[in-house]
Design a protein around this motif. Structure first.
Motif, PDB file in Angstrom:
ATOM      1  N   GLU A 110       1.281  14.951 -13.337  1.00  0.00           N
ATOM      2  CA  GLU A 110       0.102  15.537 -13.983  1.00  0.00           C
ATOM      3  C   GLU A 110      -0.030  17.013 -13.640  1.00  0.00           C
ATOM      4  OE1 GLU A 110      -3.255  13.113 -12.901  1.00  0.00           O
ATOM      5  OE2 GLU A 110      -2.456  11.367 -13.959  1.00  0.00           O
ATOM      6  N   ALA A 111       0.242  17.368 -12.380  1.00  0.00           N
ATOM      7  CA  ALA A 111       0.163  18.773 -11.959  1.00  0.00           C
ATOM      8  C   ALA A 111       1.232  19.608 -12.660  1.00  0.00           C
ATOM      9  CB  ALA A 111       0.313  18.879 -10.442  1.00  0.00           C
ATOM     10  N   GLU A 112       2.426  19.040 -12.827  1.00  0.00           N
ATOM     11  CA  GLU A 112       3.492  19.754 -13.539  1.00  0.00           C
ATOM     12  C   GLU A 112       3.089  20.017 -14.987  1.00  0.00           C
ATOM     13  OE1 GLU A 112       6.950  17.295 -13.007  1.00  0.00           O
ATOM     14  OE2 GLU A 112       7.494  18.278 -11.132  1.00  0.00           O
TER      15      GLU A 112
ATOM     16  N   ARG B 292       0.833  -1.210   0.000  1.00  0.00           N
ATOM     17  CA  ARG B 292       0.000   0.000   0.000  1.00  0.00           C
ATOM     18  C   ARG B 292       0.859   1.249   0.000  1.00  0.00           C
ATOM     19  NH1 ARG B 292      -3.331  -3.168   3.117  1.00  0.00           N
ATOM     20  NH2 ARG B 292      -2.508  -2.415   5.096  1.00  0.00           N
ATOM     21  N   ALA B 293       1.932   1.246   0.768  1.00  0.00           N
ATOM     22  CA  ALA B 293       2.827   2.411   0.830  1.00  0.00           C
ATOM     23  C   ALA B 293       3.478   2.659  -0.537  1.00  0.00           C
ATOM     24  CB  ALA B 293       3.902   2.216   1.895  1.00  0.00           C
ATOM     25  N   VAL B 294       3.894   1.597  -1.210  1.00  0.00           N
ATOM     26  CA  VAL B 294       4.485   1.731  -2.548  1.00  0.00           C
ATOM     27  C   VAL B 294       3.439   2.263  -3.530  1.00  0.00           C
ATOM     28  CG1 VAL B 294       5.395   0.427  -4.521  1.00  0.00           C
ATOM     29  CG2 VAL B 294       6.268  -0.008  -2.218  1.00  0.00           C
ATOM     30  N   ASP B 295       2.241   1.697  -3.482  1.00  0.00           N
ATOM     31  CA  ASP B 295       1.172   2.153  -4.382  1.00  0.00           C
ATOM     32  C   ASP B 295       0.832   3.619  -4.132  1.00  0.00           C
ATOM     33  OD1 ASP B 295       1.099  -0.391  -5.471  1.00  0.00           O
ATOM     34  OD2 ASP B 295      -0.703  -1.009  -4.368  1.00  0.00           O
TER      35      ASP B 295
ATOM     36  N   LYS C 162       3.612   5.830  -5.595  1.00  0.00           N
ATOM     37  CA  LYS C 162       3.522   5.904  -7.059  1.00  0.00           C
ATOM     38  C   LYS C 162       2.364   6.792  -7.493  1.00  0.00           C
ATOM     39  CE  LYS C 162       5.744   1.553  -8.302  1.00  0.00           C
ATOM     40  NZ  LYS C 162       5.549   0.223  -8.936  1.00  0.00           N
ATOM     41  N   ALA C 163       1.234   6.691  -6.803  1.00  0.00           N
ATOM     42  CA  ALA C 163       0.079   7.529  -7.131  1.00  0.00           C
ATOM     43  C   ALA C 163       0.408   9.001  -6.892  1.00  0.00           C
ATOM     44  CB  ALA C 163      -1.133   7.114  -6.294  1.00  0.00           C
ATOM     45  N   ALA C 164       1.091   9.295  -5.793  1.00  0.00           N
ATOM     46  CA  ALA C 164       1.473  10.682  -5.494  1.00  0.00           C
ATOM     47  C   ALA C 164       2.436  11.209  -6.547  1.00  0.00           C
ATOM     48  CB  ALA C 164       2.102  10.764  -4.105  1.00  0.00           C
TER      49      ALA C 164
END
Length: 121
Positions: free
Chosen positions: A78-80, A64-67, A70-72
């Protein structure tokens, strides 16, 4: 083909079921490299031709921490991209209104050199 990685003393054991291959490496990356080489020998091809689907055995909390990480990271990318598009649009609009590169830079909070790059001049 799927290669499963399990943590072992001093490194990682990588194994595949079909064809049956088991190798060791100090890191996941090295284990993957060793697995690709071993599979290539069995399949009589080059390691670069072996398509590997990684399955790393880690705890569900770590998964979960890895996922989440990666999502962050994807959200930042996308924000960049959105920021770059908005900056280009604003710079072009300000230039069309007759503002200088230095004034555009001041308003957008970037250097005049960056505005020059953005506008491709």
């Amino acid at each position: 083909m799927t290669v499963t990685y399990a943590q072992s003393e001093g490194g990682w054991i990588a194994s595949s079921a079909d064809p049956a291959v088991t190798v060791f490496g100090r890191t996941i990356e090295k284990s993957r490299e060793n697995a690709a080489e071993a599979l290539a020998k069995v399949l009589r091809t080059f390691p670069g031709n072996v398509a590997i689907d990684d399955s790393v055995s880690i705890s569900s909390q770590s998964r979960r921490a890895v996922d989440d990480a990666k999502a962050a990271r994807n959200a930042v990318l996308e924000a960049e991209a959105a920021s770059a598009a908005a900056t280009l649009k604003a710079a072009a609009r300000l230039q069309a209104d007759g503002l200088s590169l230095r004034d555009i830079a001041y308003l957008l909070g970037v250097s005049h050199s960056r505005v020059h790059q953005i506008l491709g001049k």
